[in-house]
Write a protein that holds these residues in place. Structure first.
Motif, PDB file in Angstrom:
ATOM      1  N   ASP A 132      54.132  31.550  33.702  1.00  0.00           N
ATOM      2  CA  ASP A 132      53.410  31.803  34.946  1.00  0.00           C
ATOM      3  C   ASP A 132      53.463  33.290  35.254  1.00  0.00           C
ATOM      4  O   ASP A 132      54.480  33.948  35.011  1.00  0.00           O
ATOM      5  N   VAL A 133      52.387  33.821  35.813  1.00  0.00           N
ATOM      6  CA  VAL A 133      52.372  35.241  36.128  1.00  0.00           C
ATOM      7  C   VAL A 133      51.556  35.512  37.387  1.00  0.00           C
ATOM      8  O   VAL A 133      50.519  34.888  37.617  1.00  0.00           O
ATOM      9  N   PHE A 134      52.078  36.413  38.227  1.00  0.00           N
ATOM     10  CA  PHE A 134      51.349  36.940  39.365  1.00  0.00           C
ATOM     11  C   PHE A 134      50.957  38.380  39.008  1.00  0.00           C
ATOM     12  O   PHE A 134      51.828  39.214  38.736  1.00  0.00           O
ATOM     13  N   LEU A 135      49.670  38.667  39.004  1.00  0.00           N
ATOM     14  CA  LEU A 135      49.153  39.982  38.639  1.00  0.00           C
ATOM     15  C   LEU A 135      48.720  40.698  39.910  1.00  0.00           C
ATOM     16  O   LEU A 135      47.778  40.270  40.584  1.00  0.00           O
ATOM     17  N   ILE A 136      49.418  41.767  40.241  1.00  0.00           N
ATOM     18  CA  ILE A 136      49.155  42.506  41.471  1.00  0.00           C
ATOM     19  C   ILE A 136      48.535  43.850  41.103  1.00  0.00           C
ATOM     20  O   ILE A 136      49.100  44.600  40.298  1.00  0.00           O
ATOM     21  N   GLN A 137      47.398  44.140  41.681  1.00  0.00           N
ATOM     22  CA  GLN A 137      46.744  45.395  41.357  1.00  0.00           C
ATOM     23  C   GLN A 137      47.343  46.548  42.139  1.00  0.00           C
ATOM     24  O   GLN A 137      47.495  46.483  43.365  1.00  0.00           O
ATOM     25  N   GLY A 138      47.718  47.606  41.399  1.00  0.00           N
ATOM     26  CA  GLY A 138      48.189  48.834  42.018  1.00  0.00           C
ATOM     27  C   GLY A 138      47.018  49.776  42.213  1.00  0.00           C
ATOM     28  O   GLY A 138      45.975  49.384  42.728  1.00  0.00           O
ATOM     29  N   GLN A 141      41.024  49.969  39.802  1.00  0.00           N
ATOM     30  CA  GLN A 141      40.388  48.653  39.737  1.00  0.00           C
ATOM     31  C   GLN A 141      40.531  48.070  38.333  1.00  0.00           C
ATOM     32  O   GLN A 141      40.665  48.793  37.355  1.00  0.00           O
ATOM     33  N   ARG A 142      40.488  46.761  38.272  1.00  0.00           N
ATOM     34  CA  ARG A 142      40.504  46.075  36.974  1.00  0.00           C
ATOM     35  C   ARG A 142      39.563  44.881  37.049  1.00  0.00           C
ATOM     36  O   ARG A 142      39.533  44.159  38.047  1.00  0.00           O
ATOM     37  N   ARG A 143      38.807  44.692  35.983  1.00  0.00           N
ATOM     38  CA  ARG A 143      37.925  43.517  35.897  1.00  0.00           C
ATOM     39  C   ARG A 143      38.661  42.429  35.121  1.00  0.00           C
ATOM     40  O   ARG A 143      39.052  42.609  33.967  1.00  0.00           O
ATOM     41  N   TRP A 144      38.879  41.293  35.792  1.00  0.00           N
ATOM     42  CA  TRP A 144      39.533  40.151  35.161  1.00  0.00           C
ATOM     43  C   TRP A 144      38.499  39.092  34.812  1.00  0.00           C
ATOM     44  O   TRP A 144      37.669  38.726  35.645  1.00  0.00           O
ATOM     45  N   VAL A 173      36.462  41.634  40.046  1.00  0.00           N
ATOM     46  CA  VAL A 173      36.972  43.005  40.036  1.00  0.00           C
ATOM     47  C   VAL A 173      37.995  43.090  41.161  1.00  0.00           C
ATOM     48  O   VAL A 173      37.676  42.808  42.316  1.00  0.00           O
ATOM     49  N   VAL A 174      39.236  43.426  40.817  1.00  0.00           N
ATOM     50  CA  VAL A 174      40.299  43.450  41.816  1.00  0.00           C
ATOM     51  C   VAL A 174      40.571  44.877  42.266  1.00  0.00           C
ATOM     52  O   VAL A 174      40.406  45.839  41.510  1.00  0.00           O
ATOM     53  N   GLU A 175      41.008  44.990  43.517  1.00  0.00           N
ATOM     54  CA  GLU A 175      41.305  46.261  44.162  1.00  0.00           C
ATOM     55  C   GLU A 175      42.814  46.347  44.434  1.00  0.00           C
ATOM     56  O   GLU A 175      43.528  45.344  44.328  1.00  0.00           O
ATOM     57  N   LEU A 180      46.406  37.995  41.624  1.00  0.00           N
ATOM     58  CA  LEU A 180      45.845  36.902  40.825  1.00  0.00           C
ATOM     59  C   LEU A 180      46.992  36.132  40.189  1.00  0.00           C
ATOM     60  O   LEU A 180      47.779  36.703  39.426  1.00  0.00           O
ATOM     61  N   TYR A 181      47.083  34.844  40.521  1.00  0.00           N
ATOM     62  CA  TYR A 181      48.085  33.978  39.889  1.00  0.00           C
ATOM     63  C   TYR A 181      47.428  33.214  38.752  1.00  0.00           C
ATOM     64  O   TYR A 181      46.338  32.647  38.913  1.00  0.00           O
ATOM     65  N   LEU A 182      48.114  33.164  37.601  1.00  0.00           N
ATOM     66  CA  LEU A 182      47.626  32.406  36.450  1.00  0.00           C
ATOM     67  C   LEU A 182      48.724  31.489  35.936  1.00  0.00           C
ATOM     68  O   LEU A 182      49.858  31.933  35.712  1.00  0.00           O
ATOM     69  N   PRO A 183      48.412  30.206  35.724  1.00  0.00           N
ATOM     70  CA  PRO A 183      49.387  29.285  35.123  1.00  0.00           C
ATOM     71  C   PRO A 183      49.556  29.602  33.640  1.00  0.00           C
ATOM     72  O   PRO A 183      48.784  30.372  33.062  1.00  0.00           O
ATOM     73  N   PRO A 184      50.545  28.997  33.000  1.00  0.00           N
ATOM     74  CA  PRO A 184      50.754  29.223  31.566  1.00  0.00           C
ATOM     75  C   PRO A 184      49.537  28.815  30.750  1.00  0.00           C
ATOM     76  O   PRO A 184      48.840  27.853  31.080  1.00  0.00           O
TER      77      PRO A 184
END
Length: 369
Positions: A132-138, A141-144, A173-175, A180-184
């Motif tokens: 499991d991962v929580f992706l936090i944008q610093g 920008q990043r396009r997921w 596109v995240v700011e 963004l949480y993603l399951p395994p």
């Protein structure tokens, strides 16, 4: 704080509806978040030999991976590239504080805070993670692009777990401050739009094989079987190369004496989950204060665990950096509070713990707050 972090969901709602089930995108999860590290600070960490780091880039359709530590020359490379720095929570109080925002997940599942920096169009390719991962944008920008595809066939020979046939179904596109949480095993691909940094809070999910191997190693270290193989009634064999039924039966009976129960498993997990990673080392104080001065200082300021220390417990047994210890009844409440909050106020320190705390201090496991 949790409600904001999870987009208005309570921790219970998130765990019930999303955890290991489906992704969650939260806009503005961390308001005004610009990150913990600046670009120079993160790249400096990647030059250290006590920090795990990797650099990834693509040349003519071929993905390349290099492991740190790096020299500053590595950052001169032209074209898109990404550097990933693992375990930043072990070297930065601010990174550790960010990691602890997710303490609605058991600490026994917590792995680390990885931070990535990417140049424009940088990324690590379409892939999936087994955790499991929580992706936090610093910054930036990043396009997921993500997808719940069943085909997780990877490209043979690739240095990363890259998907052979990536089929995204959603894109954002995240700011800065978005989460963004993603399951395994949820397929995803993140590409930088300009320079950007992303903070990844990961949660360990050992395979059954890994757990079994670690448990067997634990049994080996803690096993004590008395006696020795003996065959006083031995008869001459027809063929001396044959392993006899009698030998097999005797050894089988010996091995059947190996047993475990839930308490054995609990003790194994406590040691296994609190064990520091191989590259982690503790730094004892060069000139430790006397035990009397230590007691006075803790009595005034309280006590805190070192940023690298892991303290877990099960029932009345505690586990500090892979080692078990039993606490007296009067000590347990304070130790459970310390395990959760990582620090104790002066008023919360039980005087009977001062001797143990002083040993921890001299080993670099903790210090006066």
């Amino acid at each position: 704080m949790i409600s904001t972090l999870l987009g208005g969901l309570s921790a219970d709602e998130f765990l019930r509806e999303y955890w290991q089930r489906k992704p969650l995108l939260v806009r503005g999860a961390l308001k005004d978040f610009k990150g913990v590290f600046s670009k120079p600070e993160l790249l400096e960490l990647a030059t250290r030999d006590d920090v795990e780091s990797r650099r990834v880039w693509n040349t003519d359709g071929q993905w390349q991976l290099e492991r740190g530590p790096f020299s500053s020359r590595a950052w001169r490379q032209k074209g898109p590239w990404t550097v990933l720095v693992s375990g930043t929570n072990l070297v930065s109080d601010e990174a550790d504080a960010l990691l602890r925002q997710f303490d609605f997940i058991p600490q026994a599942r917590l792995d680390d805070l990885m931070v990535s920096y990417a140049t424009d169009c940088g990324g690590v390719g379409p892939h999936f993670d087994n955790y499991d991962v929580f992706l936090i944008q610093g910054i930036g920008q990043r396009r997921w692009r993500i997808g719940a595809q069943r085909d997780l066939t990877v490209i043979e020979g690739a240095p990363l777990r890259l998907l052979k046939d990536f089929r995204p179904s959603r894109e954002w596109v995240v700011e800065p401050g978005d989460l963004l949480y993603l399951p395994p095993q949820y397929a995803h691909d993140g590409v930088a739009i300009g320079e950007c940094m992303t903070y990844s809070v990961g949660f360990r999910t050992a395979t059954n094989q890994e757990l079994a191997e670690a448990f067997l190693g634990y049994l080996q270290e803690n096993l004590s079987l008395k006696g020795r193989y003996a065959d006083p009634g031995l008869k001459r064999p027809k063929n001396s190369a044959e392993i006899s039924n009698e030998m097999i039966e005797q050894v089988a009976a010996t091995l059947a004496r190996i047993s475990w129960n839930k308490q054995t498993v609990a003790n194994f997990l406590g040691a296994y989950l609190s064990e520091p990673k191989p590259h982690v080392f503790f730094e004892p104080p060069e000139l430790p204060m006397s035990e009397r001065k230590f007691a006075t200082t803790v009595g005034q300021r309280g006590f805190r665990l070192d940023i690298k220390t892991q303290l877990l417990y099960r029932g009345n047994r505690f586990f500090l950096n892979g080692e078990p210890f039993d606490a007296e009844p009067a000590q347990r409440a304070a130790l459970k509070l310390l395990a959760r909050d990582r620090k104790l106020s002066a008023n919360a320190v039980n005087p009977t713990l001062l001797c143990a705390f002083y040993d921890w201090y001299c080993s670099g496991f903790g210090a006066p707050a």
